[in-house]
Structures are given as C-alpha cells and as structure tokens.
Design a protein around this motif. Structure first.
Motif, PDB file in Angstrom:
ATOM      1  N   LEU A  73       0.932  -1.070  -0.075  1.00 51.18           N
ATOM      2  CA  LEU A  73      -0.154   0.023   0.061  1.00 51.18           C
ATOM      3  C   LEU A  73       0.868   1.286   0.050  1.00 51.18           C
ATOM      4  O   LEU A  73       0.536   2.174  -0.707  1.00 51.18           O
ATOM      5  N   LEU A  74       1.745   1.231   0.626  1.00 52.83           N
ATOM      6  CA  LEU A  74       2.850   2.473   0.879  1.00 52.83           C
ATOM      7  C   LEU A  74       3.583   2.556  -0.471  1.00 52.83           C
ATOM      8  O   LEU A  74       3.910   3.839  -0.822  1.00 52.83           O
ATOM      9  N   VAL A  75       4.068   1.374  -0.906  1.00 50.81           N
ATOM     10  CA  VAL A  75       5.120   1.466  -2.212  1.00 50.81           C
ATOM     11  C   VAL A  75       4.257   2.209  -3.336  1.00 50.81           C
ATOM     12  O   VAL A  75       4.630   2.898  -4.402  1.00 50.81           O
ATOM     13  N   ALA A  76       2.922   1.714  -3.302  1.00 54.15           N
ATOM     14  CA  ALA A  76       2.004   2.090  -4.240  1.00 54.15           C
ATOM     15  C   ALA A  76       1.460   3.713  -4.376  1.00 54.15           C
ATOM     16  O   ALA A  76       1.366   4.147  -5.379  1.00 54.15           O
ATOM     17  N   ASP A  77       2.037   4.501  -3.374  1.00 53.58           N
ATOM     18  CA  ASP A  77       1.803   5.795  -3.416  1.00 53.58           C
ATOM     19  C   ASP A  77       3.197   6.258  -3.872  1.00 53.58           C
ATOM     20  O   ASP A  77       4.171   6.421  -3.420  1.00 53.58           O
ATOM     21  N   ASP A  78       2.885   7.095  -5.048  1.00 51.60           N
ATOM     22  CA  ASP A  78       3.865   7.753  -5.735  1.00 51.60           C
ATOM     23  C   ASP A  78       4.435   8.974  -5.124  1.00 51.60           C
ATOM     24  O   ASP A  78       5.746   9.254  -5.190  1.00 51.60           O
ATOM     25  N   HIS A  79       3.748   9.304  -3.899  1.00 49.60           N
ATOM     26  CA  HIS A  79       4.658  10.370  -3.365  1.00 49.60           C
ATOM     27  C   HIS A  79       5.461  10.275  -2.184  1.00 49.60           C
ATOM     28  O   HIS A  79       6.277  10.818  -1.672  1.00 49.60           O
ATOM     29  N   LEU A  80       5.580   8.772  -2.081  1.00 47.72           N
ATOM     30  CA  LEU A  80       6.366   8.274  -0.829  1.00 47.72           C
ATOM     31  C   LEU A  80       7.916   7.712  -1.732  1.00 47.72           C
ATOM     32  O   LEU A  80       7.585   6.846  -2.533  1.00 47.72           O
ATOM     33  N   SER A  81       8.985   7.931  -1.084  1.00 49.33           N
ATOM     34  CA  SER A  81      10.156   7.217  -1.636  1.00 49.33           C
ATOM     35  C   SER A  81      10.359   5.961  -0.454  1.00 49.33           C
ATOM     36  O   SER A  81       9.699   5.688   0.256  1.00 49.33           O
ATOM     37  N   TYR A  82      11.489   5.156  -1.203  1.00 52.25           N
ATOM     38  CA  TYR A  82      11.672   3.864  -0.399  1.00 52.25           C
ATOM     39  C   TYR A  82      12.105   4.163   1.011  1.00 52.25           C
ATOM     40  O   TYR A  82      11.806   3.617   1.800  1.00 52.25           O
ATOM     41  N   GLY A  83      12.888   5.260   1.070  1.00 51.25           N
ATOM     42  CA  GLY A  83      13.244   5.681   2.311  1.00 51.25           C
ATOM     43  C   GLY A  83      12.114   6.094   3.279  1.00 51.25           C
ATOM     44  O   GLY A  83      12.090   5.870   4.586  1.00 51.25           O
ATOM     45  N   GLU A  84      11.150   6.821   2.832  1.00 54.84           N
ATOM     46  CA  GLU A  84       9.837   7.178   3.461  1.00 54.84           C
ATOM     47  C   GLU A  84       9.052   5.926   3.974  1.00 54.84           C
ATOM     48  O   GLU A  84       8.632   5.694   5.189  1.00 54.84           O
ATOM     49  N   VAL A  85       8.905   4.986   3.069  1.00 58.25           N
ATOM     50  CA  VAL A  85       8.324   3.709   3.354  1.00 58.25           C
ATOM     51  C   VAL A  85       9.013   2.864   4.573  1.00 58.25           C
ATOM     52  O   VAL A  85       8.285   2.574   5.643  1.00 58.25           O
ATOM     53  N   ALA A  86      10.492   2.997   4.432  1.00 54.49           N
ATOM     54  CA  ALA A  86      11.159   2.419   5.375  1.00 54.49           C
ATOM     55  C   ALA A  86      11.062   3.063   6.560  1.00 54.49           C
ATOM     56  O   ALA A  86      10.680   2.276   7.729  1.00 54.49           O
ATOM     57  N   ALA A  87      10.862   4.385   6.845  1.00 52.62           N
ATOM     58  CA  ALA A  87      10.790   5.124   8.073  1.00 52.62           C
ATOM     59  C   ALA A  87       9.378   4.705   8.646  1.00 52.62           C
ATOM     60  O   ALA A  87       9.310   4.456   9.777  1.00 52.62           O
ATOM     61  N   LEU A  88       8.442   4.689   7.829  1.00 54.95           N
ATOM     62  CA  LEU A  88       7.005   4.520   8.203  1.00 54.95           C
ATOM     63  C   LEU A  88       6.745   2.955   8.842  1.00 54.95           C
ATOM     64  O   LEU A  88       5.842   2.635   9.518  1.00 54.95           O
ATOM     65  N   THR A  89       7.643   2.066   8.128  1.00 54.58           N
ATOM     66  CA  THR A  89       7.431   0.716   8.630  1.00 54.58           C
ATOM     67  C   THR A  89       8.665   0.363   9.514  1.00 54.58           C
ATOM     68  O   THR A  89       8.876  -0.988   9.761  1.00 54.58           O
ATOM     69  N   ASP A  90       9.355   1.248  10.116  1.00 53.94           N
ATOM     70  CA  ASP A  90      10.708   0.989  10.992  1.00 53.94           C
ATOM     71  C   ASP A  90      11.755  -0.080  10.466  1.00 53.94           C
ATOM     72  O   ASP A  90      11.821  -1.285  11.208  1.00 53.94           O
ATOM     73  N   GLN A  91      11.927   0.088   9.383  1.00 53.59           N
ATOM     74  CA  GLN A  91      13.105  -0.839   8.760  1.00 53.59           C
ATOM     75  C   GLN A  91      13.840  -0.084   7.843  1.00 53.59           C
ATOM     76  O   GLN A  91      13.448   1.161   7.420  1.00 53.59           O
ATOM     77  N   THR A  92      14.935  -0.672   7.123  1.00 51.92           N
ATOM     78  CA  THR A  92      15.773  -0.035   6.174  1.00 51.92           C
ATOM     79  C   THR A  92      15.275  -0.121   4.926  1.00 51.92           C
ATOM     80  O   THR A  92      14.273  -1.096   4.611  1.00 51.92           O
ATOM     81  N   ALA A  93      15.596   0.784   3.883  1.00 53.86           N
ATOM     82  CA  ALA A  93      14.926   0.938   2.471  1.00 53.86           C
ATOM     83  C   ALA A  93      15.366  -0.386   2.051  1.00 53.86           C
ATOM     84  O   ALA A  93      14.557  -1.058   1.008  1.00 53.86           O
ATOM     85  N   ASP A  94      16.504  -0.896   2.141  1.00 53.69           N
ATOM     86  CA  ASP A  94      17.079  -2.298   1.417  1.00 53.69           C
ATOM     87  C   ASP A  94      15.915  -3.330   2.009  1.00 53.69           C
ATOM     88  O   ASP A  94      15.528  -4.223   1.198  1.00 53.69           O
ATOM     89  N   ALA A  95      15.653  -3.235   3.263  1.00 49.57           N
ATOM     90  CA  ALA A  95      14.702  -4.332   3.611  1.00 49.57           C
ATOM     91  C   ALA A  95      13.320  -4.223   3.072  1.00 49.57           C
ATOM     92  O   ALA A  95      12.599  -5.295   2.711  1.00 49.57           O
ATOM     93  N   VAL A  96      12.846  -3.012   2.763  1.00 48.73           N
ATOM     94  CA  VAL A  96      11.549  -2.877   2.145  1.00 48.73           C
ATOM     95  C   VAL A  96      11.988  -3.306   0.825  1.00 48.73           C
ATOM     96  O   VAL A  96      10.843  -4.140   0.550  1.00 48.73           O
ATOM     97  N   ARG A  97      12.753  -3.191  -0.054  1.00 51.54           N
ATOM     98  CA  ARG A  97      12.991  -3.713  -1.334  1.00 51.54           C
ATOM     99  C   ARG A  97      13.046  -5.178  -1.495  1.00 51.54           C
ATOM    100  O   ARG A  97      12.469  -6.069  -2.138  1.00 51.54           O
ATOM    101  N   GLY A  98      13.643  -5.826  -0.430  1.00 52.50           N
ATOM    102  CA  GLY A  98      13.770  -7.183  -0.288  1.00 52.50           C
ATOM    103  C   GLY A  98      12.184  -7.720  -0.018  1.00 52.50           C
ATOM    104  O   GLY A  98      11.977  -8.764  -0.859  1.00 52.50           O
ATOM    105  N   LYS A  99      11.456  -7.085   0.925  1.00 50.33           N
ATOM    106  CA  LYS A  99      10.255  -7.891   1.254  1.00 50.33           C
ATOM    107  C   LYS A  99       9.148  -7.392   0.117  1.00 50.33           C
ATOM    108  O   LYS A  99       8.204  -8.066   0.033  1.00 50.33           O
TER     109      LYS A  99
END
Lengths: 186, 76
Positions: free
Chosen positions: A144-170
């Motif tokens: 849901l968060l990555v689908a939002d064009d307004h958010l970067s991977y860094g912001e998704v990572a901050a909102l989900t309490d993990q690193t941007a690399d972890a977000v990409r992997g998941k």
C-alpha cells in the motif's frame, strides 16, 4: 513582526480555521490517499470514513506543531497507521482474529514478474481487498505504501521501521504473495 | 410462418450484436506489479462526499490549537 514569523507558515487561528490555516489545502491534497489507506487497512468503507475523519482531526490538533521535518503525506500516514493499528488491535482482541500465516507466503508459487491481467469491473476493489486481507500485515502495508507515488523507499522504510533495503527485499515477496492471493479471488 | 430475414439483414444484426457485446464487455487491463494495480484502484476510489463536511464541523468544535512552535520559540 519578527523575521521568523514572517517566514513561517500561517498558524491555525480560531476564526479562520479551515481555509486560512492551510488545512483546507492539506485535506484537498491528501484526503484521497488517507481514506484509501484506511479503507484497505480496515477493509470496511464506513470504518475507513470514521478513521479518515479521526486522522484529520488529530492532524489538526497537531498542525501547529508540525515542523515540516517529514513530508505532510508521511506525517498523515503515520497518524493513520497508528490509528488503524489501534482500531485493529481492539477489534482483534474482541473477536480473536488471527493473522495470516507468514510462512505460507514464503513459498508462494506465483511468479512476481508476470503481469496481472484484470477485468475493469465494479468487483475489482473487492478482489484487491480480499487479496490484501489474505496477506501478512507487513506485506499488505508495504504494498500500500510503495503504491503511493508520493513516498520514496526511504519514507516507506521510516513508516515501517526498517531499512530501505529491507523494504525492497520484502516488496518482491509481497508482490508474489499478492499475485497468488489475487489469483484465488477469481 | 414467419419469413426468414434476408441474409444481408441477418449479417447486419449479428454485427450489431457483436459490437454491442464488445461495448458492454469490461475492458481487460494489464498491470506489471501489484503496486500498479493498487495505484489504479486508489485513483478510482474517492473519499465519501460527506467526509470533508464532517472534518470541517469537528474542527470547528475543537478548542483553539496551541501556539505553533515558532511562536513559542520567539516568545510572541
């Protein structure tokens, strides 16, 4: 007037609350995204409407303290995520709802790279909801968060309490899990 | 007994039926990823029309918000 006052954004004041405070712009710019996030996290339009309402009222209360350290969208999403999480926890406590089994999705067979072909019907939203509901909460949130064009991977990572690399992997696993769950909704 | 329609008329009706079926059939869309599909769904999903008014009314009933940080910082 102090220089800092002249440069700072207008603060909300009692008589001119909606338009002049800038909150009307905040609502116009972000209400669709906030409502959609609440809708897909809670799965019920009436609950989502109540939740989105509460998010904007809470945001209003904190609007004067908003320092612009984060983007407005990220700030509102953080309020929305906390609120929806509290609602879900109280709902689950009352109804003993169990989450989807994460391990099942680790072996999901649908290829992540194959395109999703869908019919543009009224039921499409319901199918998406069913597929999201079947996912582990973390995958659902990342999609849901990555689908939002307004958010970067860094912001998704901050909102989900993990690193941007972890977000990409998941994200890769979340896509595959979604494709499997979505295929079952046909 | 009802006479059979001429073949040219039959073909015309069949063509019309086919065109109508194609028009009423939902379009097939293709999305490369789940996020694209969700993005498309989000764009189609508007908040309820009454939500804005509810938020406005609730905010109107709220006590005045605290002074912003920059006013507190500069003591004005």
């Amino acid at each position: 007037m102090h220089e800092a006052e002249a440069l700072a954004p207008a603060a909300p004041s009692q008589p001119a609350r909606w338009e002049e405070s800038g909150f009307a712009w905040v609502y116009a710019e972000h209400s669709r995204a906030v409502y959609y996030l609440c809708l897909r996290l809670l799965g019920d339009p009436a609950q989502a409407e109540d939740a989105a309402h509460d998010v904007f009222v809470r945001a209003w209360r904190k609007f004067a303290e908003f320092r612009g350290d984060a983007a407005v969208r990220t700030w509102l999403y953080r309020i929305a995520l906390n609120h929806c999480r509290n609602l879900q926890q109280s709902w689950n406590a009352r109804h003993l709802v169990s989450n989807a089994d994460d391990a099942v999705w680790e072996t999901a067979v649908a290829p992540a790279d194959s395109p999703l072909r869908v019919l543009e019907t009224k039921e499409l939203g319901q199918r998406i909801q069913k597929a999201l509901d079947a996912l582990p909460a973390e995958y659902r949130l990342i999609l849901l968060l990555v689908a939002d064009d307004h958010l970067s991977y860094g912001e998704v990572a901050a909102l989900t309490d993990q690193t941007a690399d972890a977000v990409r992997g998941k994200l890769h696993r979340a896509r595959r899990a979604f494709a499997t769950a979505f295929a079952k909704t046909e | 007994m009802e006479p059979k329609p001429p073949s040219s008329r039959l073909a015309h009706e069949q063509a019309q039926d086919l065109a109508h079926q194609q028009q009423s059939r939902p379009a097939v869309k293709e999305f490369a990823t789940a996020e694209e599909l969700i993005r498309h769904d989000a764009a189609q999903t508007a908040p309820p029309p009454g939500l804005e008014e509810r938020v406005k009314q609730s905010i109107a009933a709220e006590p005045p918000p605290p002074q912003p940080w920059w006013k507190r910082l500069f003591g004005r």
